[in-house]
Enzyme design. Sequence first.
Site, PDB file in Angstrom:
ATOM      1  N   PRO A 123     -24.967   4.491  90.909  1.00  0.00           N
ATOM      2  CA  PRO A 123     -24.532   3.291  90.220  1.00  0.00           C
ATOM      3  C   PRO A 123     -25.609   2.623  89.367  1.00  0.00           C
ATOM      4  O   PRO A 123     -26.764   2.533  89.757  1.00  0.00           O
ATOM      5  CB  PRO A 123     -24.112   2.356  91.367  1.00  0.00           C
ATOM      6  CG  PRO A 123     -24.784   2.901  92.579  1.00  0.00           C
ATOM      7  CD  PRO A 123     -24.855   4.382  92.366  1.00  0.00           C
ATOM      8  N   ASN A 124     -25.161   2.185  88.212  1.00  0.00           N
ATOM      9  CA  ASN A 124     -25.937   1.409  87.229  1.00  0.00           C
ATOM     10  C   ASN A 124     -26.945   2.234  86.437  1.00  0.00           C
ATOM     11  O   ASN A 124     -27.571   1.714  85.514  1.00  0.00           O
ATOM     12  CB  ASN A 124     -26.642   0.213  87.897  1.00  0.00           C
ATOM     13  CG  ASN A 124     -25.652  -0.761  88.491  1.00  0.00           C
ATOM     14  OD1 ASN A 124     -24.754  -1.210  87.803  1.00  0.00           O
ATOM     15  ND2 ASN A 124     -25.789  -1.064  89.770  1.00  0.00           N
ATOM     16  N   ARG A 172     -32.027  -2.328  80.073  1.00  0.00           N
ATOM     17  CA  ARG A 172     -32.523  -3.451  80.881  1.00  0.00           C
ATOM     18  C   ARG A 172     -33.648  -2.957  81.786  1.00  0.00           C
ATOM     19  O   ARG A 172     -33.730  -1.789  82.114  1.00  0.00           O
ATOM     20  CB  ARG A 172     -31.395  -4.019  81.764  1.00  0.00           C
ATOM     21  CG  ARG A 172     -30.105  -4.362  81.019  1.00  0.00           C
ATOM     22  CD  ARG A 172     -30.130  -5.739  80.396  1.00  0.00           C
ATOM     23  NE  ARG A 172     -30.169  -6.793  81.408  1.00  0.00           N
ATOM     24  CZ  ARG A 172     -29.090  -7.318  81.983  1.00  0.00           C
ATOM     25  NH1 ARG A 172     -27.891  -6.865  81.703  1.00  0.00           N
ATOM     26  NH2 ARG A 172     -29.210  -8.301  82.847  1.00  0.00           N
ATOM     27  N   TYR A 221     -37.870   0.722  85.206  1.00  0.00           N
ATOM     28  CA  TYR A 221     -37.226   2.044  85.110  1.00  0.00           C
ATOM     29  C   TYR A 221     -37.592   2.833  83.854  1.00  0.00           C
ATOM     30  O   TYR A 221     -37.144   3.963  83.686  1.00  0.00           O
ATOM     31  CB  TYR A 221     -35.700   1.872  85.183  1.00  0.00           C
ATOM     32  CG  TYR A 221     -35.244   1.235  86.480  1.00  0.00           C
ATOM     33  CD1 TYR A 221     -35.544   1.826  87.700  1.00  0.00           C
ATOM     34  CD2 TYR A 221     -34.526   0.043  86.491  1.00  0.00           C
ATOM     35  CE1 TYR A 221     -35.147   1.244  88.892  1.00  0.00           C
ATOM     36  CE2 TYR A 221     -34.110  -0.534  87.680  1.00  0.00           C
ATOM     37  CZ  TYR A 221     -34.433   0.071  88.872  1.00  0.00           C
ATOM     38  OH  TYR A 221     -34.043  -0.494  90.056  1.00  0.00           O
ATOM     39  N   ASN A 231     -30.191  11.253  92.338  1.00  0.00           N
ATOM     40  CA  ASN A 231     -30.630   9.855  92.326  1.00  0.00           C
ATOM     41  C   ASN A 231     -29.406   9.016  92.662  1.00  0.00           C
ATOM     42  O   ASN A 231     -28.601   8.683  91.785  1.00  0.00           O
ATOM     43  CB  ASN A 231     -31.216   9.457  90.977  1.00  0.00           C
ATOM     44  CG  ASN A 231     -31.775   8.034  91.011  1.00  0.00           C
ATOM     45  OD1 ASN A 231     -31.601   7.310  92.005  1.00  0.00           O
ATOM     46  ND2 ASN A 231     -32.449   7.622  89.947  1.00  0.00           N
ATOM     47  N   ALA A 254     -28.642   2.659  94.266  1.00  0.00           N
ATOM     48  CA  ALA A 254     -28.543   1.727  95.401  1.00  0.00           C
ATOM     49  C   ALA A 254     -27.874   2.357  96.620  1.00  0.00           C
ATOM     50  O   ALA A 254     -28.158   1.957  97.766  1.00  0.00           O
ATOM     51  CB  ALA A 254     -27.786   0.476  94.970  1.00  0.00           C
ATOM     52  N   GLU A 293     -33.889  14.293  96.750  1.00  0.00           N
ATOM     53  CA  GLU A 293     -33.752  12.859  96.454  1.00  0.00           C
ATOM     54  C   GLU A 293     -34.763  12.496  95.368  1.00  0.00           C
ATOM     55  O   GLU A 293     -35.952  12.837  95.476  1.00  0.00           O
ATOM     56  CB  GLU A 293     -34.025  12.034  97.714  1.00  0.00           C
ATOM     57  CG  GLU A 293     -33.957  10.538  97.461  1.00  0.00           C
ATOM     58  CD  GLU A 293     -34.307   9.702  98.688  1.00  0.00           C
ATOM     59  OE1 GLU A 293     -34.455  10.268  99.789  1.00  0.00           O
ATOM     60  OE2 GLU A 293     -34.441   8.476  98.523  1.00  0.00           O
ATOM     61  N   HIS A 350     -36.098   9.447  92.414  1.00  0.00           N
ATOM     62  CA  HIS A 350     -36.062   8.066  91.920  1.00  0.00           C
ATOM     63  C   HIS A 350     -37.032   7.875  90.763  1.00  0.00           C
ATOM     64  O   HIS A 350     -38.135   8.444  90.769  1.00  0.00           O
ATOM     65  CB  HIS A 350     -36.444   7.074  93.026  1.00  0.00           C
ATOM     66  CG  HIS A 350     -35.514   7.123  94.184  1.00  0.00           C
ATOM     67  ND1 HIS A 350     -34.249   6.587  94.144  1.00  0.00           N
ATOM     68  CD2 HIS A 350     -35.652   7.672  95.404  1.00  0.00           C
ATOM     69  CE1 HIS A 350     -33.656   6.801  95.299  1.00  0.00           C
ATOM     70  NE2 HIS A 350     -34.477   7.462  96.085  1.00  0.00           N
ATOM     71  N   ARG A 373     -41.391  -1.413  96.711  1.00  0.00           N
ATOM     72  CA  ARG A 373     -40.541  -2.512  96.240  1.00  0.00           C
ATOM     73  C   ARG A 373     -40.005  -3.334  97.425  1.00  0.00           C
ATOM     74  O   ARG A 373     -40.636  -3.387  98.468  1.00  0.00           O
ATOM     75  CB  ARG A 373     -39.430  -1.935  95.353  1.00  0.00           C
ATOM     76  CG  ARG A 373     -39.993  -1.177  94.123  1.00  0.00           C
ATOM     77  CD  ARG A 373     -38.906  -0.615  93.241  1.00  0.00           C
ATOM     78  NE  ARG A 373     -38.086  -1.697  92.677  1.00  0.00           N
ATOM     79  CZ  ARG A 373     -36.907  -1.480  92.075  1.00  0.00           C
ATOM     80  NH1 ARG A 373     -36.450  -0.239  91.963  1.00  0.00           N
ATOM     81  NH2 ARG A 373     -36.208  -2.485  91.589  1.00  0.00           N
TER      82      ARG A 373
HETATM   83  O1  CA2 Z   1     -35.822   4.010  91.074  1.00  0.00           O
HETATM   84  C1  CA2 Z   1     -34.700   4.532  91.133  1.00  0.00           C
HETATM   85  O2  CA2 Z   1     -34.396   5.551  90.532  1.00  0.00           O
HETATM   86  C2  CA2 Z   1     -33.611   3.817  91.929  1.00  0.00           C
HETATM   87  O3  CA2 Z   1     -32.766   4.829  92.493  1.00  0.00           O
HETATM   88  C3  CA2 Z   1     -32.860   2.942  90.959  1.00  0.00           C
HETATM   89  C4  CA2 Z   1     -31.778   2.097  91.620  1.00  0.00           C
HETATM   90  C5  CA2 Z   1     -32.352   1.325  92.816  1.00  0.00           C
HETATM   91  O4  CA2 Z   1     -31.305   0.641  93.498  1.00  0.00           O
HETATM   92  C6  CA2 Z   1     -33.080   2.232  93.788  1.00  0.00           C
HETATM   93  O5  CA2 Z   1     -33.642   1.445  94.814  1.00  0.00           O
HETATM   94  C7  CA2 Z   1     -34.185   3.004  93.085  1.00  0.00           C
HETATM   95  C8  CA2 Z   1     -31.189   1.095  90.642  1.00  0.00           C
HETATM   96  C9  CA2 Z   1     -30.647   1.701  89.390  1.00  0.00           C
HETATM   97  C10 CA2 Z   1     -30.248   0.603  88.456  1.00  0.00           C
HETATM   98  O6  CA2 Z   1     -30.593   0.986  87.156  1.00  0.00           O
HETATM   99  C11 CA2 Z   1     -30.636   0.021  86.199  1.00  0.00           C
HETATM  100  C12 CA2 Z   1     -31.051   0.435  84.964  1.00  0.00           C
HETATM  101  C13 CA2 Z   1     -31.128  -0.498  83.948  1.00  0.00           C
HETATM  102  C14 CA2 Z   1     -30.799  -1.817  84.174  1.00  0.00           C
HETATM  103  C15 CA2 Z   1     -30.379  -2.218  85.414  1.00  0.00           C
HETATM  104  C16 CA2 Z   1     -30.302  -1.283  86.438  1.00  0.00           C
END
Ligand code: CA2
Length: 152
Positions: free
Chosen positions: A13-14, A21, A26, A77, A80, A101, A103, A110
Site C-alpha cells: 500500500p501507498n 511525497r 523514500y 515490499n 505497512a 523482504e 524496503h 524509524r
Molecule cells: O521503506 C519501505 O519500503 C516501507 O516498506 C515503506 C512503507 C512503510 O510503511 C514501511 O514501514 C517501510 C510505506 C510506503 C508508503 O510510501 C509512500 C510513498 C510516498 C508518499 C507516501 C508514502
Amino acid sequence: MPDGKPIYVLNGPNLNLLGSREPHIYGSATLADIEAAVTKRAGELGHTVVFRQSNIEGELVDWLQEARDKAAAVVLNAAAYTHTSVALHDAIKAIAIPVIETHLSNPAAREDFRHVSLVGKAAKGVIAGFGATSYLLAIEAAAALAKEGQNA
Ligand code: CA2
C-alpha cells in the site's frame, strides 16, 4: 537472454505514491522508475519480472499464491502490511520459493511500530535502507537463490 520463471516483485500500500511525497524518506524515484531498473537488472541476470502494486492485502496474498507455481522467487515490499499482516506471513510460509523482504527505508531506524516485521518472520531474508537500490540488491539475491535452486 531471459529464460525460465520470472521474479515476482510485489509492492504494497501507498507505494504507488513514490516520487510524489516524502522524498527525504523514500527517495525521488517513482515506482515506474524502479520497475524499469529492476526489469533491466533482472534481464541481465536471465530473468523476466512480473511487477505489481496493490493497496489491498488480499490481492497481495493472491499474488503470493500465484507465485508459488509461476515464479522463481519473490521480492516483496509489503509496505505497512509488513508490520501487521498475519495473512501475508502465512502466505509466505505456504510457498517454497524464496521470498525476499525489501524496503526503501530502514524500518529498524524509524518508529517503534515499524520494528516488528511479520513478513520478516517468514521471509528468506531482508534488504532495507538503500532506497531504490534495495530493489536491485533484492533482484541480485533472488537471481542467485533461483540459480542455486535454494528454497526458502
Ligand atoms: O521503506 C519501505 O519500503 C516501507 O516498506 C515503506 C512503507 C512503510 O510503511 C514501511 O514501514 C517501510 C510505506 C510506503 C508508503 O510510501 C509512500 C510513498 C510516498 C508518499 C507516501 C508514502
